[in-house]
Design a protein around this motif. Structure first.
Motif, PDB file in Angstrom:
ATOM      1  N   LEU A 120      -1.478   0.085   3.349  1.00 30.11           N
ATOM      2  CA  LEU A 120      -1.645  -0.058   4.794  1.00 30.11           C
ATOM      3  C   LEU A 120      -1.894   1.313   5.405  1.00 30.11           C
ATOM      4  CD1 LEU A 120      -1.510  -2.213   7.048  1.00 30.11           C
ATOM      5  CD2 LEU A 120       0.893  -1.582   7.348  1.00 30.11           C
ATOM      6  N   TYR A 121      -2.945   1.419   6.210  1.00 26.19           N
ATOM      7  CA  TYR A 121      -3.287   2.663   6.895  1.00 26.19           C
ATOM      8  C   TYR A 121      -3.203   2.463   8.400  1.00 26.19           C
ATOM      9  CZ  TYR A 121      -5.128   4.809   2.646  1.00 26.19           C
ATOM     10  OH  TYR A 121      -5.254   5.362   1.396  1.00 26.19           O
TER      11      TYR A 121
ATOM     12  N   ALA B 298      -5.644  -2.798   6.144  1.00 29.24           N
ATOM     13  CA  ALA B 298      -5.205  -2.993   4.766  1.00 29.24           C
ATOM     14  C   ALA B 298      -6.372  -2.590   3.870  1.00 29.24           C
ATOM     15  CB  ALA B 298      -4.827  -4.457   4.524  1.00 29.24           C
ATOM     16  N   VAL B 299      -6.091  -1.692   2.932  1.00 26.38           N
ATOM     17  CA  VAL B 299      -7.110  -1.216   2.002  1.00 26.38           C
ATOM     18  C   VAL B 299      -6.693  -1.661   0.607  1.00 26.38           C
ATOM     19  CG1 VAL B 299      -8.241   0.811   1.018  1.00 26.38           C
ATOM     20  CG2 VAL B 299      -7.723   0.733   3.471  1.00 26.38           C
ATOM     21  N   GLU B 300      -7.556  -2.401  -0.050  1.00 25.21           N
ATOM     22  CA  GLU B 300      -7.222  -2.911  -1.376  1.00 25.21           C
ATOM     23  C   GLU B 300      -7.232  -1.773  -2.393  1.00 25.21           C
ATOM     24  OE1 GLU B 300      -8.344  -7.404  -1.684  1.00 25.21           O
ATOM     25  OE2 GLU B 300     -10.166  -6.260  -1.177  1.00 25.21           O
ATOM     26  N   GLU B 301      -6.148  -1.678  -3.161  1.00 27.24           N
ATOM     27  CA  GLU B 301      -5.968  -0.649  -4.178  1.00 27.24           C
ATOM     28  C   GLU B 301      -5.254  -1.280  -5.364  1.00 27.24           C
ATOM     29  OE1 GLU B 301      -6.797   2.526  -4.383  1.00 27.24           O
ATOM     30  OE2 GLU B 301      -7.574   2.793  -2.353  1.00 27.24           O
ATOM     31  N   PRO B 302      -5.955  -1.551  -6.465  1.00 25.48           N
ATOM     32  CA  PRO B 302      -5.258  -2.086  -7.641  1.00 25.48           C
ATOM     33  C   PRO B 302      -4.095  -1.160  -8.026  1.00 25.48           C
ATOM     34  CG  PRO B 302      -7.624  -2.213  -7.943  1.00 25.48           C
ATOM     35  CD  PRO B 302      -7.396  -1.396  -6.692  1.00 25.48           C
ATOM     36  N   GLY B 303      -2.927  -1.754  -8.199  1.00 20.48           N
ATOM     37  CA  GLY B 303      -1.732  -0.971  -8.501  1.00 20.48           C
ATOM     38  C   GLY B 303      -1.149  -0.287  -7.284  1.00 20.48           C
ATOM     39  N   GLY B 304      -1.730  -0.542  -6.121  1.00 23.63           N
ATOM     40  CA  GLY B 304      -1.256   0.078  -4.880  1.00 23.63           C
ATOM     41  C   GLY B 304       0.030  -0.567  -4.402  1.00 23.63           C
TER      42      GLY B 304
ATOM     43  N   PRO C   8     -15.807  -1.749   3.242  1.00 23.58           N
ATOM     44  CA  PRO C   8     -15.949  -0.644   2.289  1.00 23.58           C
ATOM     45  C   PRO C   8     -16.108   0.746   2.909  1.00 23.58           C
ATOM     46  CG  PRO C   8     -17.172  -2.539   1.513  1.00 23.58           C
ATOM     47  CD  PRO C   8     -16.673  -2.882   2.894  1.00 23.58           C
ATOM     48  N   ALA C   9     -16.956   0.897   3.917  1.00 23.08           N
ATOM     49  CA  ALA C   9     -17.152   2.228   4.518  1.00 23.08           C
ATOM     50  C   ALA C   9     -15.880   2.706   5.212  1.00 23.08           C
ATOM     51  CB  ALA C   9     -18.319   2.195   5.503  1.00 23.08           C
ATOM     52  N   VAL C  10     -15.193   1.799   5.885  1.00 25.45           N
ATOM     53  CA  VAL C  10     -13.939   2.140   6.564  1.00 25.45           C
ATOM     54  C   VAL C  10     -12.877   2.501   5.524  1.00 25.45           C
ATOM     55  CG1 VAL C  10     -12.090   1.272   8.061  1.00 25.45           C
ATOM     56  CG2 VAL C  10     -14.472   0.711   8.566  1.00 25.45           C
ATOM     57  N   ALA C  11     -12.794   1.707   4.462  1.00 26.51           N
ATOM     58  CA  ALA C  11     -11.810   1.970   3.406  1.00 26.51           C
ATOM     59  C   ALA C  11     -12.030   3.348   2.787  1.00 26.51           C
ATOM     60  CB  ALA C  11     -11.876   0.882   2.342  1.00 26.51           C
TER      61      ALA C  11
ATOM     62  N   ARG D 247      -9.209   6.284   2.770  1.00 23.48           N
ATOM     63  CA  ARG D 247      -8.719   6.880   1.518  1.00 23.48           C
ATOM     64  C   ARG D 247      -8.867   8.397   1.545  1.00 23.48           C
ATOM     65  NH1 ARG D 247     -11.772   2.478  -0.947  1.00 23.48           N
ATOM     66  NH2 ARG D 247     -10.301   0.854  -1.557  1.00 23.48           N
ATOM     67  N   ALA D 248      -9.956   8.890   2.151  1.00 17.54           N
ATOM     68  CA  ALA D 248     -10.238  10.332   2.175  1.00 17.54           C
ATOM     69  C   ALA D 248      -9.367  11.086   3.174  1.00 17.54           C
ATOM     70  CB  ALA D 248     -11.716  10.565   2.498  1.00 17.54           C
ATOM     71  N   ARG D 249      -9.135  10.496   4.349  1.00 13.12           N
ATOM     72  CA  ARG D 249      -8.413  11.271   5.376  1.00 13.12           C
ATOM     73  C   ARG D 249      -7.547  10.426   6.305  1.00 13.12           C
ATOM     74  NH1 ARG D 249     -13.882  11.561   6.035  1.00 13.12           N
ATOM     75  NH2 ARG D 249     -14.571  10.553   7.914  1.00 13.12           N
ATOM     76  N   GLY D 250      -7.210   9.223   5.870  1.00 13.80           N
ATOM     77  CA  GLY D 250      -6.363   8.364   6.692  1.00 13.80           C
ATOM     78  C   GLY D 250      -4.883   8.638   6.474  1.00 13.80           C
ATOM     79  N   ARG D 251      -4.066   8.020   7.319  1.00 13.18           N
ATOM     80  CA  ARG D 251      -2.605   8.154   7.196  1.00 13.18           C
ATOM     81  C   ARG D 251      -2.039   6.828   6.712  1.00 13.18           C
ATOM     82  NH1 ARG D 251       1.939   7.035  10.175  1.00 13.18           N
ATOM     83  NH2 ARG D 251       0.789   6.410  12.019  1.00 13.18           N
ATOM     84  N   ALA D 252      -1.552   6.836   5.476  1.00  7.97           N
ATOM     85  CA  ALA D 252      -0.958   5.629   4.908  1.00  7.97           C
ATOM     86  C   ALA D 252       0.405   5.377   5.537  1.00  7.97           C
ATOM     87  CB  ALA D 252      -0.811   5.768   3.400  1.00  7.97           C
ATOM     88  N   ILE D 253       0.717   4.112   5.734  1.00  9.24           N
ATOM     89  CA  ILE D 253       2.042   3.698   6.199  1.00  9.24           C
ATOM     90  C   ILE D 253       2.812   3.308   4.939  1.00  9.24           C
ATOM     91  CG2 ILE D 253       3.330   2.030   7.591  1.00  9.24           C
ATOM     92  CD1 ILE D 253       0.793   1.843   9.372  1.00  9.24           C
ATOM     93  N   GLU D 254       3.658   4.210   4.488  1.00 11.85           N
ATOM     94  CA  GLU D 254       4.306   4.069   3.182  1.00 11.85           C
ATOM     95  C   GLU D 254       5.114   2.777   3.046  1.00 11.85           C
ATOM     96  OE1 GLU D 254       3.641   6.022   0.639  1.00 11.85           O
ATOM     97  OE2 GLU D 254       2.361   7.267   1.926  1.00 11.85           O
ATOM     98  N   SER D 255       5.718   2.326   4.124  1.00 12.46           N
ATOM     99  CA  SER D 255       6.543   1.118   4.062  1.00 12.46           C
ATOM    100  C   SER D 255       5.715  -0.151   3.877  1.00 12.46           C
ATOM    101  CB  SER D 255       7.387   0.976   5.329  1.00 12.46           C
ATOM    102  OG  SER D 255       6.542   0.685   6.444  1.00 12.46           O
ATOM    103  N   GLY D 256       4.407  -0.065   4.182  1.00  8.80           N
ATOM    104  CA  GLY D 256       3.565  -1.249   4.132  1.00  8.80           C
ATOM    105  C   GLY D 256       3.810  -2.208   5.281  1.00  8.80           C
TER     106      GLY D 256
END
Length: 138
Positions: free
Chosen positions: A39-40, A48-54, A116-119, A123-132
């Motif tokens: 989650l970003y 929500a950005v799909e990441e296998p194993g994320g 895809p372009a947003v994701a 991934r390059a410079r977004g802020r992930a929300i660690e808690s999801g």
């Protein structure tokens, strides 16, 4: 195909778009989680950005009233700026398995994930929300 929606941001109960779009149009709303997703924080709303194993994104599985389904689907597509095949879409609506918290059962649901372009930008410079969890973003 009428599937429930998995909502994880401003459409969740208590958030601004829930009352505008979902109030009075749902049969059920129950906690769920989506695996292999990060989650970003976006400008005012999450992606929500799909990441296998994320990680895991937390939200609600929302089942629309049958008579409200078609209209709600069209309205949510507009809200999420999703147009099938349009590269300018911010989100894509995809079918994914979401686990219901109450019983651990995996349910097929519509999920709006970052296009895809947003994701790639996130991934390059977004802020992930660690808690999801969008509610725990602050």
């Amino acid at each position: 195909m009428t599937l429930p929606f998995f909502v994880y941001g401003t459409l969740r109960p208590g958030e601004v778009n829930h009352d505008l779009f979902l109030r009075g149009r749902t049969r059920s709303e129950e906690p769920g989680r989506l695996a292999d997703t990060v989650l970003y924080a976006g400008p005012g709303y999450p992606y929500a950005v799909e990441e296998p194993g994320g990680g895991v994104v937390r939200g609600e599985l929302v089942t629309a009233l049958p008579e409200a389904y078609a209209g709600l689907l069209a309205e949510l597509d507009r809200l999420e700026e999703y147009a099938p095949g349009d590269p300018r879409s911010l989100y894509e609506r995809v079918e994914r398995k979401v686990v219901r918290e109450a019983d651990g059962v995996a349910v097929r649901a519509w999920v709006y994930v970052a296009a895809p372009a947003v994701a790639a930008r996130l991934r390059a410079r977004g802020r992930a929300i660690e808690s999801g969890d969008w509610r725990g973003r602050v």
